[in-house]
Design an enzyme around this catalytic site. Sequence first.
Site, PDB file in Angstrom:
ATOM      1  N   THR A 116       0.824  -1.206   0.000  1.00 24.03           N
ATOM      2  CA  THR A 116       0.000   0.000   0.000  1.00 24.03           C
ATOM      3  C   THR A 116       0.860   1.259   0.000  1.00 24.03           C
ATOM      4  O   THR A 116       1.997   1.239   0.477  1.00 24.03           O
ATOM      5  CB  THR A 116      -0.899  -0.007   1.260  1.00 24.03           C
ATOM      6  OG1 THR A 116      -1.496   1.272   1.427  1.00 24.03           O
ATOM      7  CG2 THR A 116      -0.091  -0.308   2.526  1.00 24.03           C
ATOM      8  N   ASP A 117       0.281   2.361  -0.479  1.00 27.66           N
ATOM      9  CA  ASP A 117       0.999   3.642  -0.414  1.00 27.66           C
ATOM     10  C   ASP A 117       1.097   4.166   1.016  1.00 27.66           C
ATOM     11  O   ASP A 117       1.859   5.098   1.297  1.00 27.66           O
ATOM     12  CB  ASP A 117       0.337   4.687  -1.332  1.00 27.66           C
ATOM     13  CG  ASP A 117      -1.123   4.967  -1.006  1.00 27.66           C
ATOM     14  OD1 ASP A 117      -1.671   4.354  -0.067  1.00 27.66           O
ATOM     15  OD2 ASP A 117      -1.734   5.803  -1.701  1.00 27.66           O
ATOM     16  N   GLU A 118       0.324   3.563   1.931  1.00 30.36           N
ATOM     17  CA  GLU A 118       0.336   4.058   3.317  1.00 30.36           C
ATOM     18  C   GLU A 118       1.678   3.847   3.999  1.00 30.36           C
ATOM     19  O   GLU A 118       1.945   4.445   5.051  1.00 30.36           O
ATOM     20  CB  GLU A 118      -0.751   3.370   4.140  1.00 30.36           C
ATOM     21  CG  GLU A 118      -2.133   3.695   3.641  1.00 30.36           C
ATOM     22  CD  GLU A 118      -3.211   3.288   4.618  1.00 30.36           C
ATOM     23  OE1 GLU A 118      -2.918   3.150   5.816  1.00 30.36           O
ATOM     24  OE2 GLU A 118      -4.347   3.112   4.168  1.00 30.36           O
TER      25      GLU A 118
ATOM     26  N   TYR B 284      -1.735  -0.804  11.185  1.00 34.35           N
ATOM     27  CA  TYR B 284      -1.885  -1.448   9.867  1.00 34.35           C
ATOM     28  C   TYR B 284      -0.719  -1.107   8.955  1.00 34.35           C
ATOM     29  O   TYR B 284      -0.027  -1.998   8.432  1.00 34.35           O
ATOM     30  CB  TYR B 284      -3.214  -1.028   9.212  1.00 34.35           C
ATOM     31  CG  TYR B 284      -3.233  -1.289   7.720  1.00 34.35           C
ATOM     32  CD1 TYR B 284      -3.243  -2.593   7.222  1.00 34.35           C
ATOM     33  CD2 TYR B 284      -3.216  -0.231   6.805  1.00 34.35           C
ATOM     34  CE1 TYR B 284      -3.236  -2.837   5.851  1.00 34.35           C
ATOM     35  CE2 TYR B 284      -3.209  -0.469   5.435  1.00 34.35           C
ATOM     36  CZ  TYR B 284      -3.218  -1.770   4.963  1.00 34.35           C
ATOM     37  OH  TYR B 284      -3.197  -2.010   3.610  1.00 34.35           O
TER      38      TYR B 284
ATOM     39  N   LYS C 277       2.382  -3.405   7.278  1.00 37.97           N
ATOM     40  CA  LYS C 277       2.585  -3.526   5.822  1.00 37.97           C
ATOM     41  C   LYS C 277       4.005  -3.082   5.467  1.00 37.97           C
ATOM     42  O   LYS C 277       4.675  -3.711   4.646  1.00 37.97           O
ATOM     43  CB  LYS C 277       1.561  -2.694   5.045  1.00 37.97           C
ATOM     44  CG  LYS C 277       0.129  -3.196   5.107  1.00 37.97           C
ATOM     45  CD  LYS C 277      -0.058  -4.589   4.532  1.00 37.97           C
ATOM     46  CE  LYS C 277       0.116  -4.644   3.034  1.00 37.97           C
ATOM     47  NZ  LYS C 277      -0.234  -6.006   2.497  1.00 37.97           N
TER      48      LYS C 277
HETATM   49  P1  NAD Z   1      -9.659  -7.408   2.508  1.00 41.55           P
HETATM   50  O1  NAD Z   1      -9.664  -7.193   3.980  1.00 41.55           O
HETATM   51  O2  NAD Z   1     -10.890  -7.140   1.716  1.00 41.55           O
HETATM   52  O3  NAD Z   1      -9.247  -8.933   2.194  1.00 41.55           O
HETATM   53  C1  NAD Z   1      -8.239  -9.596   2.895  1.00 41.55           C
HETATM   54  C2  NAD Z   1      -8.380 -11.095   2.627  1.00 41.55           C
HETATM   55  O4  NAD Z   1      -7.295 -11.772   3.297  1.00 41.55           O
HETATM   56  C3  NAD Z   1      -9.682 -11.702   3.176  1.00 41.55           C
HETATM   57  O5  NAD Z   1     -10.256 -12.561   2.210  1.00 41.55           O
HETATM   58  C4  NAD Z   1      -9.237 -12.483   4.404  1.00 41.55           C
HETATM   59  O6  NAD Z   1     -10.063 -13.602   4.694  1.00 41.55           O
HETATM   60  C5  NAD Z   1      -7.832 -12.901   4.006  1.00 41.55           C
HETATM   61  N1  NAD Z   1      -6.970 -13.157   5.167  1.00 41.55           N
HETATM   62  C6  NAD Z   1      -6.793 -12.356   6.257  1.00 41.55           C
HETATM   63  N2  NAD Z   1      -5.933 -12.943   7.118  1.00 41.55           N
HETATM   64  C7  NAD Z   1      -5.549 -14.120   6.542  1.00 41.55           C
HETATM   65  C8  NAD Z   1      -4.669 -15.161   6.946  1.00 41.55           C
HETATM   66  N3  NAD Z   1      -4.008 -15.112   8.114  1.00 41.55           N
HETATM   67  N4  NAD Z   1      -4.501 -16.217   6.118  1.00 41.55           N
HETATM   68  C9  NAD Z   1      -5.168 -16.279   4.926  1.00 41.55           C
HETATM   69  N5  NAD Z   1      -6.023 -15.330   4.519  1.00 41.55           N
HETATM   70  C10 NAD Z   1      -6.213 -14.263   5.315  1.00 41.55           C
HETATM   71  O7  NAD Z   1      -8.430  -6.568   1.975  1.00 41.55           O
HETATM   72  P2  NAD Z   1      -8.235  -5.778   0.600  1.00 41.55           P
HETATM   73  O8  NAD Z   1      -8.711  -4.405   0.768  1.00 41.55           O
HETATM   74  O9  NAD Z   1      -8.732  -6.621  -0.501  1.00 41.55           O
HETATM   75  O10 NAD Z   1      -6.638  -5.716   0.548  1.00 41.55           O
HETATM   76  C11 NAD Z   1      -5.890  -6.772  -0.067  1.00 41.55           C
HETATM   77  C12 NAD Z   1      -4.423  -6.408  -0.081  1.00 41.55           C
HETATM   78  O11 NAD Z   1      -4.231  -5.211  -0.803  1.00 41.55           O
HETATM   79  C13 NAD Z   1      -3.815  -6.157   1.307  1.00 41.55           C
HETATM   80  O12 NAD Z   1      -2.513  -6.684   1.317  1.00 41.55           O
HETATM   81  C14 NAD Z   1      -3.804  -4.645   1.428  1.00 41.55           C
HETATM   82  O13 NAD Z   1      -2.782  -4.225   2.290  1.00 41.55           O
HETATM   83  C15 NAD Z   1      -3.520  -4.271  -0.009  1.00 41.55           C
HETATM   84  N6  NAD Z   1      -3.972  -2.914  -0.412  1.00 41.55           N
HETATM   85  C16 NAD Z   1      -5.268  -2.552  -0.217  1.00 41.55           C
HETATM   86  C17 NAD Z   1      -5.699  -1.312  -0.668  1.00 41.55           C
HETATM   87  C18 NAD Z   1      -7.152  -0.877  -0.510  1.00 41.55           C
HETATM   88  O14 NAD Z   1      -7.494   0.226  -0.926  1.00 41.55           O
HETATM   89  N7  NAD Z   1      -8.041  -1.687   0.045  1.00 41.55           N
HETATM   90  C19 NAD Z   1      -4.808  -0.449  -1.299  1.00 41.55           C
HETATM   91  C20 NAD Z   1      -3.467  -0.866  -1.480  1.00 41.55           C
HETATM   92  C21 NAD Z   1      -3.075  -2.119  -1.041  1.00 41.55           C
HETATM   93  O1  TDX Z   2     -16.915   6.119   7.668  1.00 40.02           O
HETATM   94  C1  TDX Z   2     -15.841   6.580   7.288  1.00 40.02           C
HETATM   95  N1  TDX Z   2     -15.699   7.932   7.159  1.00 40.02           N
HETATM   96  C2  TDX Z   2     -14.537   8.508   6.731  1.00 40.02           C
HETATM   97  O2  TDX Z   2     -14.454   9.740   6.628  1.00 40.02           O
HETATM   98  C3  TDX Z   2     -14.720   5.720   6.959  1.00 40.02           C
HETATM   99  C4  TDX Z   2     -14.844   4.219   7.098  1.00 40.02           C
HETATM  100  C5  TDX Z   2     -13.562   6.321   6.519  1.00 40.02           C
HETATM  101  N2  TDX Z   2     -13.457   7.670   6.409  1.00 40.02           N
HETATM  102  C6  TDX Z   2     -12.221   8.271   5.865  1.00 40.02           C
HETATM  103  C7  TDX Z   2     -10.916   7.769   6.418  1.00 40.02           C
HETATM  104  C8  TDX Z   2      -9.987   7.904   5.234  1.00 40.02           C
HETATM  105  O3  TDX Z   2      -9.489   9.234   5.143  1.00 40.02           O
HETATM  106  O4  TDX Z   2     -12.204   7.914   4.475  1.00 40.02           O
HETATM  107  C9  TDX Z   2     -10.876   7.646   4.026  1.00 40.02           C
HETATM  108  C10 TDX Z   2     -10.794   6.228   3.513  1.00 40.02           C
HETATM  109  O5  TDX Z   2     -10.940   5.357   4.616  1.00 40.02           O
HETATM  110  P1  TDX Z   2     -10.768   3.767   4.498  1.00 40.02           P
HETATM  111  O6  TDX Z   2     -11.733   3.236   3.502  1.00 40.02           O
HETATM  112  O7  TDX Z   2     -10.771   3.196   5.870  1.00 40.02           O
HETATM  113  O8  TDX Z   2      -9.329   3.653   3.792  1.00 40.02           O
HETATM  114  P2  TDX Z   2      -7.842   4.102   4.228  1.00 40.02           P
HETATM  115  O9  TDX Z   2      -7.711   4.234   5.693  1.00 40.02           O
HETATM  116  O10 TDX Z   2      -7.471   5.265   3.357  1.00 40.02           O
HETATM  117  O11 TDX Z   2      -7.023   2.786   3.776  1.00 40.02           O
HETATM  118  C11 TDX Z   2      -7.368   2.101   2.537  1.00 40.02           C
HETATM  119  O12 TDX Z   2      -6.445   2.420   1.520  1.00 40.02           O
HETATM  120  C12 TDX Z   2      -5.133   1.945   1.656  1.00 40.02           C
HETATM  121  C13 TDX Z   2      -7.401   0.597   2.759  1.00 40.02           C
HETATM  122  O13 TDX Z   2      -8.320   0.281   3.784  1.00 40.02           O
HETATM  123  C14 TDX Z   2      -6.042   0.061   3.064  1.00 40.02           C
HETATM  124  O14 TDX Z   2      -6.078  -1.358   3.155  1.00 40.02           O
HETATM  125  C15 TDX Z   2      -5.094   0.464   1.965  1.00 40.02           C
HETATM  126  O15 TDX Z   2      -3.784   0.086   2.295  1.00 40.02           O
END
Ligand code: NAD
Ligand code: TDX
Length: 337
Positions: A126-128, A153, A157
């Site tokens: 992630t960019d975080e 988190y 990562k």
């Molecule tokens: P998500 O929470 O929707 O999915 C995570 C999945 O991993 C789930 O299916 C869960 O059951 C599985 N999991 C969790 N712990 C596990 C374990 N111990 N063993 C096997 N499986 C396990 O997450 P997401 O938003 O789809 O993110 C997926 C990946 O992408 C992560 O690595 C996250 O850091 C990265 N990422 C997410 C975002 C975003 O915007 N959501 C952005 C950049 C990177």
């Molecule tokens: O109810 C809400 N109201 C609100 O203002 C929620 C749930 C979030 N927020 C804000 C927090 C953040 O500034 O919205 C923005 C996005 O929030 P999230 O969806 O929780 O994402 P963020 O914390 O930015 O992280 C996401 O992007 C990077 C993913 O969850 C991570 O897994 C990924 O690495």
Amino acid sequence: MPAHLLVTGGAGFIGSNFVHHVLAATDARVTVLDKLTYAGNPASLAGLPEDRMRLVEGDITDASLVDELVGGLTGEDDAIVHYAAESHNDNSLNDPSPFLHTNLTGTFTLLEAARRHDVRYHHISTDEVYGDLELDDPERFTEHTPYNPSSPYSSTKAGSDLLVRAWVRSFGVRATISNCSNNYGPRQHVEKFIPRQITNLIDGIRPRLYGEGLNVRDWIHADDHSSAVLTILEKGRIGETYLIGADGEESNKDVVETILRLMGRDAGDYDHVTDRPGHDLRYAIDSTKLRTELGWAPAFRDFEAGLAATIDWYRGNEDWWRPQKAATEAKYAKAGQ
Ligand code: NAD
Ligand code: TDX
């Protein structure tokens, strides 16, 4: 072109989008390893061809299971694509423990198996890991930005990325890393910002904006994230990191107002709630390296059209998200959010 991929976390949001993308865009077979935590949903993989996709329920920290599955990747271009993670910042503030277990020990377990079996490994991050930017900073994150994570988190990562770099350098593991910005699209858990607000509105609840809502996120459609990862698997240089982003910066306030408008509501119809502790102000990705070196470009360039399609998906798939909704909102209510 890989013949067989082991996709960890393939029943989650981005992992399932990747599995759908790979099965449509290539001839590869996919084995999904997923623990099916609260965030994993087998329904996200429903309807995919059974002869090309297998779901194994298990934990990425289970070394013998991981060894067996990685040992099954025998083709030169076969690969592990590691998505599984605890992914939600707010949860990591309530209880960091599963984040250390899955994000750090899980990555270590996969890297050791990749090393033993000499299997190509791609690490999803992630960019975080780079911390945050000022609203007016002219620079965006690049592959050279120093790591400076803010939350439990993002720090786990960041730690997992550093494990990958060490395993490349010390043990010659054939790995690449990608750091992507915020994803949106179908099958995202209702705890996350965009699905939370869409499903709140379907339920007649006002959207909830943390603090003033001035925080900026750099949105990319999950399918564009998938095409970028596939490009890196096919053309990426071993040991390299690639940033993935689609020039999609939006303030949270603007996103909520757009969702309200697209759902036929007054743009001011939302509430400000307790801010997230340590809330990162702004993320922004410079994806020049991926675009110029590997020739990748996003297909979804119209955020509002992508949001409208995402709203349609949640309207049409209530069976998918409804079981999670009440418990998710109850958790937020406890935190005043
Ligand atoms: P998500 O929470 O929707 O999915 C995570 C999945 O991993 C789930 O299916 C869960 O059951 C599985 N999991 C969790 N712990 C596990 C374990 N111990 N063993 C096997 N499986 C396990 O997450 P997401 O938003 O789809 O993110 C997926 C990946 O992408 C992560 O690595 C996250 O850091 C990265 N990422 C997410 C975002 C975003 O915007 N959501 C952005 C950049 C990177
Ligand atoms: O109810 C809400 N109201 C609100 O203002 C929620 C749930 C979030 N927020 C804000 C927090 C953040 O500034 O919205 C923005 C996005 O929030 P999230 O969806 O929780 O994402 P963020 O914390 O930015 O992280 C996401 O992007 C990077 C993913 O969850 C991570 O897994 C990924 O690495």
